[in-house]
Design a protein around this motif. Structure first.
Motif, PDB file in Angstrom:
ATOM      1  N   GLN A  16      50.478  58.330  33.020  1.00 15.81           N
ATOM      2  CA  GLN A  16      51.199  57.611  31.969  1.00 15.81           C
ATOM      3  C   GLN A  16      50.941  56.111  32.049  1.00 15.81           C
ATOM      4  O   GLN A  16      50.846  55.437  31.022  1.00 15.81           O
ATOM      5  N   ALA A  17      50.804  55.573  33.247  1.00 10.40           N
ATOM      6  CA  ALA A  17      50.528  54.137  33.396  1.00 10.40           C
ATOM      7  C   ALA A  17      49.215  53.753  32.720  1.00 10.40           C
ATOM      8  O   ALA A  17      49.102  52.678  32.121  1.00 10.40           O
ATOM      9  N   ASP A  18      48.213  54.639  32.778  1.00 12.77           N
ATOM     10  CA  ASP A  18      46.938  54.364  32.112  1.00 12.77           C
ATOM     11  C   ASP A  18      47.088  54.385  30.596  1.00 12.77           C
ATOM     12  O   ASP A  18      46.494  53.569  29.883  1.00 12.77           O
ATOM     13  N   LEU A  19      47.885  55.327  30.092  1.00 16.33           N
ATOM     14  CA  LEU A  19      48.134  55.390  28.650  1.00 16.33           C
ATOM     15  C   LEU A  19      48.892  54.146  28.175  1.00 16.33           C
ATOM     16  O   LEU A  19      48.575  53.571  27.129  1.00 16.33           O
ATOM     17  N   ASP A  20      49.877  53.716  28.955  1.00 18.17           N
ATOM     18  CA  ASP A  20      50.638  52.514  28.616  1.00 18.17           C
ATOM     19  C   ASP A  20      49.735  51.283  28.624  1.00 18.17           C
ATOM     20  O   ASP A  20      49.833  50.421  27.745  1.00 18.17           O
ATOM     21  N   ASP A  21      48.826  51.212  29.604  1.00 17.61           N
ATOM     22  CA  ASP A  21      47.892  50.097  29.696  1.00 17.61           C
ATOM     23  C   ASP A  21      46.956  50.072  28.484  1.00 17.61           C
ATOM     24  O   ASP A  21      46.705  49.008  27.911  1.00 17.61           O
ATOM     25  N   LEU A  22      46.464  51.234  28.080  1.00 15.50           N
ATOM     26  CA  LEU A  22      45.586  51.313  26.909  1.00 15.50           C
ATOM     27  C   LEU A  22      46.302  50.817  25.658  1.00 15.50           C
ATOM     28  O   LEU A  22      45.751  50.021  24.888  1.00 15.50           O
ATOM     29  N   LYS A  23      47.534  51.259  25.447  1.00 11.83           N
ATOM     30  CA  LYS A  23      48.302  50.825  24.271  1.00 11.83           C
ATOM     31  C   LYS A  23      48.521  49.315  24.292  1.00 11.83           C
ATOM     32  O   LYS A  23      48.410  48.641  23.267  1.00 11.83           O
ATOM     33  N   ALA A  24      48.813  48.767  25.465  1.00 10.82           N
ATOM     34  CA  ALA A  24      49.017  47.322  25.582  1.00 10.82           C
ATOM     35  C   ALA A  24      47.718  46.572  25.286  1.00 10.82           C
ATOM     36  O   ALA A  24      47.720  45.558  24.573  1.00 10.82           O
ATOM     37  N   ARG A  25      46.603  47.047  25.804  1.00  6.91           N
ATOM     38  CA  ARG A  25      45.312  46.393  25.554  1.00  6.91           C
ATOM     39  C   ARG A  25      44.938  46.438  24.074  1.00  6.91           C
ATOM     40  O   ARG A  25      44.442  45.465  23.522  1.00  6.91           O
ATOM     41  N   LEU A  26      45.170  47.592  23.447  1.00  7.99           N
ATOM     42  CA  LEU A  26      44.881  47.693  22.019  1.00  7.99           C
ATOM     43  C   LEU A  26      45.739  46.719  21.218  1.00  7.99           C
ATOM     44  O   LEU A  26      45.283  46.136  20.243  1.00  7.99           O
ATOM     45  N   GLY A  27      46.982  46.534  21.646  1.00 11.02           N
ATOM     46  CA  GLY A  27      47.876  45.606  20.969  1.00 11.02           C
ATOM     47  C   GLY A  27      47.457  44.147  21.134  1.00 11.02           C
ATOM     48  O   GLY A  27      47.811  43.309  20.310  1.00 11.02           O
ATOM     49  N   THR A  29      44.260  43.137  21.237  1.00  7.22           N
ATOM     50  CA  THR A  29      42.883  42.964  20.787  1.00  7.22           C
ATOM     51  C   THR A  29      42.750  41.725  19.914  1.00  7.22           C
ATOM     52  O   THR A  29      43.559  41.488  19.018  1.00  7.22           O
ATOM     53  N   ARG A  30      41.736  40.940  20.211  1.00  4.72           N
ATOM     54  CA  ARG A  30      41.405  39.768  19.388  1.00  4.72           C
ATOM     55  C   ARG A  30      40.243  40.177  18.484  1.00  4.72           C
ATOM     56  O   ARG A  30      39.125  40.387  18.949  1.00  4.72           O
ATOM     57  N   TRP A  31      40.544  40.314  17.202  1.00  2.00           N
ATOM     58  CA  TRP A  31      39.559  40.821  16.256  1.00  2.00           C
ATOM     59  C   TRP A  31      38.679  39.688  15.732  1.00  2.00           C
ATOM     60  O   TRP A  31      39.165  38.609  15.449  1.00  2.00           O
ATOM     61  N   PRO A  32      37.392  39.960  15.535  1.00  2.00           N
ATOM     62  CA  PRO A  32      36.504  38.954  14.944  1.00  2.00           C
ATOM     63  C   PRO A  32      36.719  38.902  13.437  1.00  2.00           C
ATOM     64  O   PRO A  32      37.383  39.759  12.848  1.00  2.00           O
ATOM     65  N   VAL A  49      37.767  49.933  11.852  1.00  2.00           N
ATOM     66  CA  VAL A  49      37.995  50.005  13.298  1.00  2.00           C
ATOM     67  C   VAL A  49      39.406  49.537  13.654  1.00  2.00           C
ATOM     68  O   VAL A  49      40.012  50.040  14.597  1.00  2.00           O
ATOM     69  N   GLN A  50      39.972  48.614  12.870  1.00  2.00           N
ATOM     70  CA  GLN A  50      41.362  48.207  13.107  1.00  2.00           C
ATOM     71  C   GLN A  50      42.314  49.363  12.835  1.00  2.00           C
ATOM     72  O   GLN A  50      43.281  49.569  13.574  1.00  2.00           O
ATOM     73  N   GLU A  51      42.048  50.119  11.787  1.00  6.10           N
ATOM     74  CA  GLU A  51      42.890  51.281  11.486  1.00  6.10           C
ATOM     75  C   GLU A  51      42.767  52.327  12.587  1.00  6.10           C
ATOM     76  O   GLU A  51      43.764  52.899  13.034  1.00  6.10           O
ATOM     77  N   LEU A  52      41.546  52.572  13.052  1.00  7.53           N
ATOM     78  CA  LEU A  52      41.325  53.528  14.126  1.00  7.53           C
ATOM     79  C   LEU A  52      42.063  53.107  15.399  1.00  7.53           C
ATOM     80  O   LEU A  52      42.774  53.908  16.014  1.00  7.53           O
ATOM     81  N   ALA A  53      41.943  51.848  15.775  1.00  7.93           N
ATOM     82  CA  ALA A  53      42.628  51.344  16.970  1.00  7.93           C
ATOM     83  C   ALA A  53      44.144  51.422  16.801  1.00  7.93           C
ATOM     84  O   ALA A  53      44.867  51.734  17.747  1.00  7.93           O
ATOM     85  N   GLY A  54      44.624  51.134  15.589  1.00  9.24           N
ATOM     86  CA  GLY A  54      46.057  51.244  15.322  1.00  9.24           C
ATOM     87  C   GLY A  54      46.555  52.669  15.489  1.00  9.24           C
ATOM     88  O   GLY A  54      47.646  52.895  16.017  1.00  9.24           O
ATOM     89  N   ASN A  55      45.746  53.634  15.056  1.00 17.37           N
ATOM     90  CA  ASN A  55      46.124  55.040  15.231  1.00 17.37           C
ATOM     91  C   ASN A  55      46.148  55.413  16.707  1.00 17.37           C
ATOM     92  O   ASN A  55      47.021  56.159  17.150  1.00 17.37           O
ATOM     93  N   TRP A  56      45.194  54.916  17.480  1.00 17.61           N
ATOM     94  CA  TRP A  56      45.197  55.187  18.925  1.00 17.61           C
ATOM     95  C   TRP A  56      46.448  54.583  19.565  1.00 17.61           C
ATOM     96  O   TRP A  56      47.019  55.148  20.474  1.00 17.61           O
ATOM     97  N   ARG A  57      46.838  53.410  19.086  1.00 12.71           N
ATOM     98  CA  ARG A  57      47.947  52.689  19.709  1.00 12.71           C
ATOM     99  C   ARG A  57      49.304  53.261  19.325  1.00 12.71           C
ATOM    100  O   ARG A  57      50.184  53.393  20.163  1.00 12.71           O
ATOM    101  N   THR A  58      49.496  53.588  18.063  1.00 15.21           N
ATOM    102  CA  THR A  58      50.829  53.977  17.607  1.00 15.21           C
ATOM    103  C   THR A  58      50.903  55.362  16.982  1.00 15.21           C
ATOM    104  O   THR A  58      51.983  55.942  16.926  1.00 15.21           O
ATOM    105  N   GLY A  59      49.800  55.895  16.510  1.00 11.49           N
ATOM    106  CA  GLY A  59      49.847  57.143  15.766  1.00 11.49           C
ATOM    107  C   GLY A  59      49.544  58.380  16.573  1.00 11.49           C
ATOM    108  O   GLY A  59      49.852  59.482  16.167  1.00 11.49           O
ATOM    109  N   SER A  60      48.931  58.201  17.721  1.00 13.38           N
ATOM    110  CA  SER A  60      48.556  59.358  18.522  1.00 13.38           C
ATOM    111  C   SER A  60      49.696  59.774  19.425  1.00 13.38           C
ATOM    112  O   SER A  60      50.347  58.933  20.030  1.00 13.38           O
TER     113      SER A  60
END
Length: 72
Positions: A16-27, A29-32, A49-60
């Motif tokens: 779970q700590a790895d999943l929490d870390d991934l969500k925090a990193r996605l949040g 993200t500094r987008w170009p 790609v922003q929509e995809l990352a958003g789904n990984w962060r909050t939708g999955s």
């Protein structure tokens, strides 16, 4: 002709700590900036790609509801 290999069961075990870390990193993200008018010519469009990352962060839902992060 050789027999096809059988499908082997496997286990996915993500702490779970790895999943929490991934969500925090996605949040964080500094987008170009998106190059204007290029679409898919230079890779994945920024909004896609922003929509995809958003789904990984909050939708999955991982782990799936009713399970632990270790799935078989």
């Amino acid at each position: 002709m050789a027999a096809e290999p059988a499908i082997q069961p496997f286990r996915i075990d993500v702490p779970q700590a790895d999943l929490d870390d991934l969500k925090a990193r996605l949040g964080r993200t500094r987008w170009p900036d998106q190059l204007p008018g290029v679409g898919w010519d230079y890779g994945i469009p920024l909004d896609y790609v922003q929509e995809l990352a958003g789904n990984w962060r909050t939708g999955s839902a991982w782990p799936p509801p009713g399970t632990s992060s270790a799935c078989t």
